[in-house]
Design a protein around this motif. Structure first.
Motif, PDB file in Angstrom:
ATOM      1  N   GLY A 128       0.282  -3.811   4.660  1.00  0.00           N
ATOM      2  CA  GLY A 128      -0.727  -5.042   4.609  1.00  0.00           C
ATOM      3  C   GLY A 128      -1.146  -5.483   5.870  1.00  0.00           C
ATOM      4  N   TYR A 157      -3.416  -3.416   7.625  1.00  0.00           N
ATOM      5  CA  TYR A 157      -5.000  -3.563   7.221  1.00  0.00           C
ATOM      6  C   TYR A 157      -5.498  -5.014   7.482  1.00  0.00           C
ATOM      7  CZ  TYR A 157      -3.512   1.073   5.039  1.00  0.00           C
ATOM      8  OH  TYR A 157      -3.229   2.054   4.542  1.00  0.00           O
ATOM      9  N   PHE A 185      -6.556  -1.870  -0.817  1.00  0.00           N
ATOM     10  CA  PHE A 185      -5.961  -0.951  -0.053  1.00  0.00           C
ATOM     11  C   PHE A 185      -6.461   0.318   0.101  1.00  0.00           C
ATOM     12  CE2 PHE A 185      -2.378  -4.213  -1.019  1.00  0.00           C
ATOM     13  CZ  PHE A 185      -2.158  -4.854   0.213  1.00  0.00           C
ATOM     14  N   PRO A 218       0.907  -1.114   0.064  1.00  0.00           N
ATOM     15  CA  PRO A 218       0.026   0.171   0.046  1.00  0.00           C
ATOM     16  C   PRO A 218       0.809   1.383   0.018  1.00  0.00           C
ATOM     17  CG  PRO A 218      -0.386  -1.515   1.779  1.00  0.00           C
ATOM     18  CD  PRO A 218       0.757  -1.997   1.263  1.00  0.00           C
TER      19      PRO A 218
END
Lengths: 408, 200
Positions: free
Chosen positions: A143, A146, A313, A64
């Motif tokens: 990542g 998230y 994302f 991201p």
């Protein structure tokens, strides 16, 4: 025949730097007339800054992060593109032995099942007096952040209210866990195995269980450099693809582990690297749990920069208040990932290239052959542990549903 | 010297370098300088110090954590930008090359921050030079030890004086167009290999 391309790449000591390391060590870069220089870094911020001032042309990067840079979310925001991913999976969530004992009493098991173990964690969180549990991730635009938040939220835990999430450098996580400064962390390998080996941690679940076939690191490139050097960029992608083929061959596993273990790269014992490569994870308490597709360097189009990954994302950046949702921002996220460059570079190799640039994440319950040029291509299973679907054509609805679920 | 009221926070785990920067800033009239070596508890320190400028070394692996803190703005009330100005590429490049990063509070006039960044860059470079010189001195000391050892070996095996042993090595070095240290090193290595007690 061709001129020599000099390419400088930054990387962090993590298992998924493998494609870059092997491209250099096994001569795949050299075969493409690339003089590849790898520089080990201590923080993602450094990688970003040195990419911004053109000391690096490309870098091993959190998937991201280039999107966040292009959205202007970081202090220094170089314009970046993502022409290739560096593999799928590779992360896990490790908790302290004390927290694992509580989770196990609440029904968690060594099978790493995200649904069951998430429910157990929820029970522990709800019944817990005193300070909230503290988890660490490596970067706000990662990542790890998230997927941890997704797992917690889908398990009924509000990641902003019920627990605390802090940022720590990956190599410091096992020590912080051992010292009781944190109760858990989500990180790439070998830092989960390191936590288990130290006897202080227990792996609770893995990225592959939270979101199957999900992206982790990518090749981030300085957009200006990539524009000016399309041939070098294409040559590098071919070298990295050959590296991915080599890395995915089980026969090369031992060599891959011992190469990555060298002081110039990860600089840790081979034994810390093998579990992630084989998928036979030491989860804690002497237990070994096999995870199919724990880390995928090549299969399932693992290096293809899906626009649906970039957009997911983006939805999470919106969900957790890092950016406002509007058409302009959505377009920036979509255009950061460049499957067009990937296709052009790899076409001469005759390798399978997906026909589409985006897919519905979570649509494939089993391995499925899909439309592609070149050799045949199999994708999936993919998708989220809670059965959620992400359709990149219905972003507004997805963001709205997540907002509603949070009760805003 | 006129004094500046800007509060400057220097985060550097290297104590020597941190004090070199601090001295430079004080000389330039910045009296409100705080040095922090340990990132632990940095959030609380930042809210106490309420700095206008934060200087941090790029070797610090905790930059990701620090930036996240700025973004959350829990401890720092105002948004933070990096470097003097995002468009000031020359400053940014010089800073990154020197190994330093500076965060400034948005809205602060860049003319007021630039001298601080410049100072940090020059002090980082001075420290790097100092380190290099130290390494060289250390290397020379090592060389001296090897030469002494070779001299001793020659004196013992050929029964000659120290001066003669040194002269012999120097002559050999000149004849072979090599450095004395190389001759001494080969001698020490060769004796090590020949000595049955020392082979590995």
């Amino acid at each position: 025949m061709t001129q020599n391309h000099e390419i400088v790449a930054g990387f962090l000591p993590l298992l998924d730097s493998a494609l870059l390391v092997i491209a250099k060590e096994k001569g795949f870069a050299e075969a493409e007339a690339i003089d590849l220089r790898l520089v080990r870094e201590v923080s993602w911020a450094n990688i970003r800054d040195r990419l911004a001032v053109s000391r690096y042309n490309v870098a091993h990067m959190l998937a991201p992060m280039p999107i966040a840079c292009n959205l202007g979310l970081t202090p220094l925001a170089p314009k970046m593109i993502v022409p290739m991913a560096l593999g799928l999976g590779g992360n896990a969530v490790t908790v302290s032995s004390a927290l694992w004992t509580e989770m196990a009493a609440a029904g968690a098991s060594d099978d790493l099942d995200a649904g069951r173990n998430g429910k157990a964690l929820h029970k522990v969180v709800v019944g817990r007096p005193g300070r909230p549990l503290r988890f660490a991730v490596v970067h706000p635009h990662s990542g790890h952040n998230y997927e941890l938040r997704y797992w917690l939220a889908a398990s009924g835990i509000d990641p902003d209210r019920d627990i605390e999430i802090i940022i720590l450098p990956p190599p410091e996580m096992p020590d912080a866990l051992g010292a009781g400064q944190i109760d858990g962390y989500c990180v790439g390998e070998p830092w989960n195995t390191a936590g288990v080996v130290s006897g202080k941690g227990h792996i609770a679940t893995v990225k592959a269980a939270i979101w199957k076939s999900s992206p982790e690191k990518v090749l981030g490139a300085n957009a200006g450099w990539a524009d000016d050097h399309p041939d070098a960029m294409a040559a590098l992608l071919r070298a990295l693809y050959r590296s991915a083929i080599w890395c995915s061959d089980p026969q090369n596993r031992e060599t891959l582990a011992s190469t990555l273990a060298k002081p110039a790269y990860i600089g840790r014992p081979v034994d810390w690297l093998l579990p992630a490569l084989s998928g036979d994870l030491q989860v804690g308490g002497g237990q070994i749990t096999s995870v199919k597709d724990f880390f995928v360097p090549r299969g399932k189009a693992a290096t293809f920069p899906w626009k649906s990954h970039a957009l997911w994302f983006y939805t999470q950046m919106v969900r957790w208040g890092q950016v406002v949702h509007d058409e302009g921002n959505e377009t920036i996220a979509r255009n950061t990932y460049r499957p067009d460059i990937y296709r052009t570079a790899l076409q001469p190799l005759g390798v399978p290239l997906p026909g589409a640039s985006a897919k519905v994440e979570g649509a494939l319950r089993v391995e499925t052959p899909v439309g592609s040029t070149g050799a045949s291509l199999t994708l999936g299973p993919d998708g989220f542990f809670d059965g959620g679907l992400f359709d990149p054509d219905k972003i507004d609805a997805y963001i709205e549903a997540q907002r509603a679920a949070k009760g805003d | 010297m006129k004094s500046h009221t800007l509060a400057v926070l220097v985060i550097d785990e290297n104590r020597i370098r941190a004090s070199i920067i601090e001295a430079g800033l004080r000389e330039a009239g910045y009296e409100n300088v705080t040095i922090v070596h340990d990132i632990n508890g940095i959030a609380r320190r930042i809210s106490e110090i309420n700095p206008d400028v934060i200087v941090i070394d790029l070797e610090n692996p905790n930059r990701d954590m620090l930036e996240n803190m700025f973004q959350l703005s829990r401890s720092v009330k105002r948004p933070i930008a990096m470097f003097v100005d995002r468009s000031d590429e020359a400053s940014i490049e010089a800073a990154v090359d020197a190994g330093v990063s500076a965060y400034i509070v948005d809205g602060l006039k860049q003319e007021r921050v630039r001298p601080i960044l410049k100072m940090a860059i020059s002090r980082f470079n001075a420290f790097a030079r100092l380190n290099r010189e130290l390494e060289e001195t250390r290397g020379e000391l090592e060389n001296r030890k090897v030469i002494d050892r070779a001299k001793g070996l020659l004196m013992k095996s050929r029964g000659i004086s120290e001066e003669m042993a040194y002269a012999l090595m120097r002559k050999t070095a000149m004849n072979q167009n090599r450095k004395i240290i190389d001759i001494a090193q080969s001698l020490v290595t060769a004796i090590g290999l020949l000595d049955p007690g020392e082979n590995v």
